[in-house]
Design a protein around this motif. Structure first.
Motif, PDB file in Angstrom:
ATOM      1  N   PRO A  37      75.861 -48.835  -8.228  1.00  0.00           N
ATOM      2  CA  PRO A  37      74.750 -49.685  -7.770  1.00  0.00           C
ATOM      3  C   PRO A  37      74.432 -50.844  -8.703  1.00  0.00           C
ATOM      4  O   PRO A  37      74.131 -51.956  -8.235  1.00  0.00           O
ATOM      5  N   GLN A  38      74.489 -50.632 -10.025  1.00  0.00           N
ATOM      6  CA  GLN A  38      74.176 -51.723 -10.944  1.00  0.00           C
ATOM      7  C   GLN A  38      75.237 -52.818 -10.886  1.00  0.00           C
ATOM      8  O   GLN A  38      74.932 -54.009 -10.874  1.00  0.00           O
ATOM      9  N   THR A  39      76.480 -52.392 -10.831  1.00  0.00           N
ATOM     10  CA  THR A  39      77.573 -53.355 -10.757  1.00  0.00           C
ATOM     11  C   THR A  39      77.506 -54.136  -9.455  1.00  0.00           C
ATOM     12  O   THR A  39      77.668 -55.371  -9.442  1.00  0.00           O
ATOM     13  N   GLN A  40      77.265 -53.437  -8.368  1.00  0.00           N
ATOM     14  CA  GLN A  40      77.150 -54.112  -7.083  1.00  0.00           C
ATOM     15  C   GLN A  40      76.021 -55.138  -7.099  1.00  0.00           C
ATOM     16  O   GLN A  40      76.160 -56.256  -6.570  1.00  0.00           O
ATOM     17  N   ALA A  41      74.906 -54.787  -7.727  1.00  0.00           N
ATOM     18  CA  ALA A  41      73.771 -55.713  -7.785  1.00  0.00           C
ATOM     19  C   ALA A  41      74.136 -56.986  -8.538  1.00  0.00           C
ATOM     20  O   ALA A  41      73.731 -58.092  -8.143  1.00  0.00           O
ATOM     21  N   ILE A  54      78.651 -61.975   3.548  1.00  0.00           N
ATOM     22  CA  ILE A  54      78.731 -60.817   2.647  1.00  0.00           C
ATOM     23  C   ILE A  54      78.334 -59.546   3.383  1.00  0.00           C
ATOM     24  O   ILE A  54      77.330 -59.507   4.102  1.00  0.00           O
ATOM     25  N   SER A  55      79.124 -58.505   3.174  1.00  0.00           N
ATOM     26  CA  SER A  55      78.792 -57.185   3.691  1.00  0.00           C
ATOM     27  C   SER A  55      79.035 -56.162   2.593  1.00  0.00           C
ATOM     28  O   SER A  55      79.839 -56.381   1.683  1.00  0.00           O
ATOM     29  N   THR A  56      78.335 -55.050   2.667  1.00  0.00           N
ATOM     30  CA  THR A  56      78.489 -53.981   1.688  1.00  0.00           C
ATOM     31  C   THR A  56      78.960 -52.723   2.385  1.00  0.00           C
ATOM     32  O   THR A  56      78.770 -52.535   3.587  1.00  0.00           O
ATOM     33  N   GLY A  57      79.577 -51.837   1.614  1.00  0.00           N
ATOM     34  CA  GLY A  57      80.173 -50.644   2.182  1.00  0.00           C
ATOM     35  C   GLY A  57      79.148 -49.616   2.611  1.00  0.00           C
ATOM     36  O   GLY A  57      78.003 -49.600   2.139  1.00  0.00           O
ATOM     37  N   THR A  58      79.586 -48.735   3.502  1.00  0.00           N
ATOM     38  CA  THR A  58      78.740 -47.627   3.946  1.00  0.00           C
ATOM     39  C   THR A  58      79.078 -46.335   3.214  1.00  0.00           C
ATOM     40  O   THR A  58      78.210 -45.502   2.977  1.00  0.00           O
ATOM     41  N   ASP A  59      80.345 -46.165   2.856  1.00  0.00           N
ATOM     42  CA  ASP A  59      80.789 -44.962   2.151  1.00  0.00           C
ATOM     43  C   ASP A  59      80.968 -45.198   0.665  1.00  0.00           C
ATOM     44  O   ASP A  59      81.309 -44.268  -0.076  1.00  0.00           O
ATOM     45  N   THR A  60      80.777 -46.411   0.203  1.00  0.00           N
ATOM     46  CA  THR A  60      80.914 -46.773  -1.193  1.00  0.00           C
ATOM     47  C   THR A  60      80.139 -48.060  -1.429  1.00  0.00           C
ATOM     48  O   THR A  60      79.795 -48.774  -0.476  1.00  0.00           O
ATOM     49  N   THR A  61      79.849 -48.358  -2.685  1.00  0.00           N
ATOM     50  CA  THR A  61      79.103 -49.578  -3.001  1.00  0.00           C
ATOM     51  C   THR A  61      80.053 -50.767  -3.146  1.00  0.00           C
ATOM     52  O   THR A  61      80.003 -51.510  -4.121  1.00  0.00           O
ATOM     53  N   SER A  62      80.907 -50.928  -2.168  1.00  0.00           N
ATOM     54  CA  SER A  62      81.829 -52.060  -2.155  1.00  0.00           C
ATOM     55  C   SER A  62      81.096 -53.321  -1.716  1.00  0.00           C
ATOM     56  O   SER A  62      80.018 -53.275  -1.123  1.00  0.00           O
ATOM     57  N   VAL A  63      81.723 -54.465  -2.003  1.00  0.00           N
ATOM     58  CA  VAL A  63      81.239 -55.764  -1.532  1.00  0.00           C
ATOM     59  C   VAL A  63      82.430 -56.499  -0.936  1.00  0.00           C
ATOM     60  O   VAL A  63      83.484 -56.623  -1.578  1.00  0.00           O
ATOM     61  N   VAL A  64      82.271 -56.972   0.285  1.00  0.00           N
ATOM     62  CA  VAL A  64      83.266 -57.827   0.920  1.00  0.00           C
ATOM     63  C   VAL A  64      82.614 -59.177   1.165  1.00  0.00           C
ATOM     64  O   VAL A  64      81.591 -59.267   1.848  1.00  0.00           O
ATOM     65  N   ALA A  65      83.178 -60.217   0.581  1.00  0.00           N
ATOM     66  CA  ALA A  65      82.666 -61.575   0.752  1.00  0.00           C
ATOM     67  C   ALA A  65      83.725 -62.392   1.471  1.00  0.00           C
ATOM     68  O   ALA A  65      84.887 -62.435   1.047  1.00  0.00           O
ATOM     69  N   LEU A  66      83.346 -63.031   2.543  1.00  0.00           N
ATOM     70  CA  LEU A  66      84.274 -63.808   3.361  1.00  0.00           C
ATOM     71  C   LEU A  66      83.922 -65.282   3.276  1.00  0.00           C
ATOM     72  O   LEU A  66      82.786 -65.687   3.541  1.00  0.00           O
ATOM     73  N   LEU A  67      84.905 -66.083   2.897  1.00  0.00           N
ATOM     74  CA  LEU A  67      84.767 -67.534   2.869  1.00  0.00           C
ATOM     75  C   LEU A  67      85.609 -68.111   3.991  1.00  0.00           C
ATOM     76  O   LEU A  67      86.839 -67.967   3.984  1.00  0.00           O
TER      77      LEU A  67
END
Length: 399
Positions: A37-41, A54-67
């Motif tokens: 959570p801290q890293t994701q923040a 930007i979207s975040t994961g449901t099963d993990t604190t992943s971040v997907v950013a689309l340009l």
């Protein structure tokens, strides 16, 4: 050097002070596993304000950013892993970790480099003929976070599968030097457990029991012989038995004995054949002693295989940016493993190592990744960010 690559090199160098500050913040808060959570923040904060979906994961604190580029075109994926290790840092740094974990594999540099690439590419959105997915991934260190993100749909962020995927990984060595190779660059990693079952008895009367310890010991040695006699030396296999467990009392023959091992393979064919061979070996030896053997073979990560054309393309771009001497082509892969392998199984791409030991360190005594003593020079961050950004720009343009 082309004008576009020269521009990226310059812009990345100008970004370096900001990237160093981000990396050192991340270095102080390493988190382990799929929940960061801290890293994701920090990642979300540093991406805020950029033209990204930007979207975040449901099963993990992943971040997907689309340009999405200003011009239509295909998609390229860039990956940066975010997790640390349960290692206590011993380096005397003003920004060292103090929470009992450590970025001992340099993922804080990977995350920061990907943030830098997102900034560089966002500022050049008008030049992009297509889209870029920035894959900020938790859980590379044994949790297979890449596969979790694949299940969550990271490859479908634009509605179509990317045409290429790239990732960089830091390691000890000459500052800024890139190491890579086509084909298999990293091994697959599997776990092996063999339990031999017999019947217990008194240690003074082994003839009244079926001792599982002797066949287990023979299996341990036979595994090493099997590797050298059943597999091509140029398609290597490593089996390291790291655990042996049997009884607790010195005068008791136990009912069962178990070994645990890590297994490294460099090809899909070997990985497919190995479990059956190990099972036949273990069952045969155990049967010779009147015992039975149970074999559990669990594949964690498959081999990381660089696509030949994408690898050649990446090397060409790095040559344009930093010169012909900036890349070392390795003669063979290494036995470490990576879950970016699962991305490369779906999308052609390339995985490369960037060396970044402090220049004052003695090359003969460098601590390696996962060591509590390992040191990474974060002045390499402009190169990490710049290479990722240039690969995306050039690959989309080439398409």
């Amino acid at each position: 050097m082309s004008s576009s690559s020269a521009e990226i090199v310059t812009a990345a160098r100008e970004l370096l002070p900001e990237l160093v500050a981000i990396r050192r913040e991340l270095h102080q808060i390493p988190e382990v596993g799929l929940t960061l959570p801290q890293t994701q923040a920090v990642v979300l904060r540093e991406l805020d304000g950029l033209p990204l979906e930007i979207s975040t994961g449901t099963d993990t604190t992943s971040v997907v950013a689309l340009l999405r580029g200003a011009h239509p075109g295909p998609t390229v994926l860039l990956r940066g892993d975010m997790d640390g290790l349960p290692v206590t840092e011993v380096n005397d740094l003003p920004y060292r970790a103090t929470n009992g974990n450590m970025h001992a594999c340099g993922h804080d540099l990977h995350t920061t480099g990907l943030i830098g690439a997102a900034r560089l590419l966002s500022a050049r959105r008008d030049q992009l003929h297509g889209s870029v997915i920035f894959m900020f991934q938790p859980g590379e260190e044994g949790y297979n976070g890449a596969s979790v993100m694949l299940r969550e749909g990271v490859l479908n962020a634009t509605g179509e599968t990317p045409i290429a995927a790239y990732a960089l990984h830091v390691g000890p060595g000459p500052l800024g030097q890139v190491e890579t190779k086509s084909g298999t660059i990293l091994a697959g990693s599997s776990e092996l457990e063999i339990t031999v079952r017999g019947s217990g008895g008194h240690g003074s009367q082994p003839h009244t029991a079926l001792d599982p310890v002797l066949p287990l010991a023979e299996i341990t040695v036979a595994l090493q012989s099997m590797v050298t006699r059943r597999f091509d030396v140029f398609d290597p296999v490593v089996i390291s038995v790291t655990q042996l467990r049997a009884g607790d009392a010195l005068n008791v023959i136990p009912e069962q004995a178990t070994l645990g091992a890590t297994v490294r393979t460099m090809s899909a064919e070997t990985l497919e054949a190995l479990p059956g061979m190990i099972t036949d070996l273990a069952e045969g030896i155990a049967r010779g002693y009147g015992c039975e053997a149970d074999v559990t073979f669990t594949t964690q990560y498959i081999p990381t295989v660089n696509d030949d054309s994408e690898h050649a393309f990446a090397v060409e771009q790095i040559h344009q940016m930093y010169g012909e001497d900036s890349v070392t082509i390795k003669p063979h892969g290494i036995m470490g493993s990576e879950d970016f392998s699962f991305v490369l199984a779906e999308v052609p791409g390339a995985f490369m190592m960037v060396k970044c030991s402090p220049p004052e360190e003695d090359p003969a005594t460098l601590a390696y990744n996962h060591s509590p003593h390992v040191l990474f020079d974060d002045s390499v961050l402009d190169r990490v960010a710049g290479i990722l950004a240039q690969l995306a720009i050039a690959r989309l343009a080439a398409a």
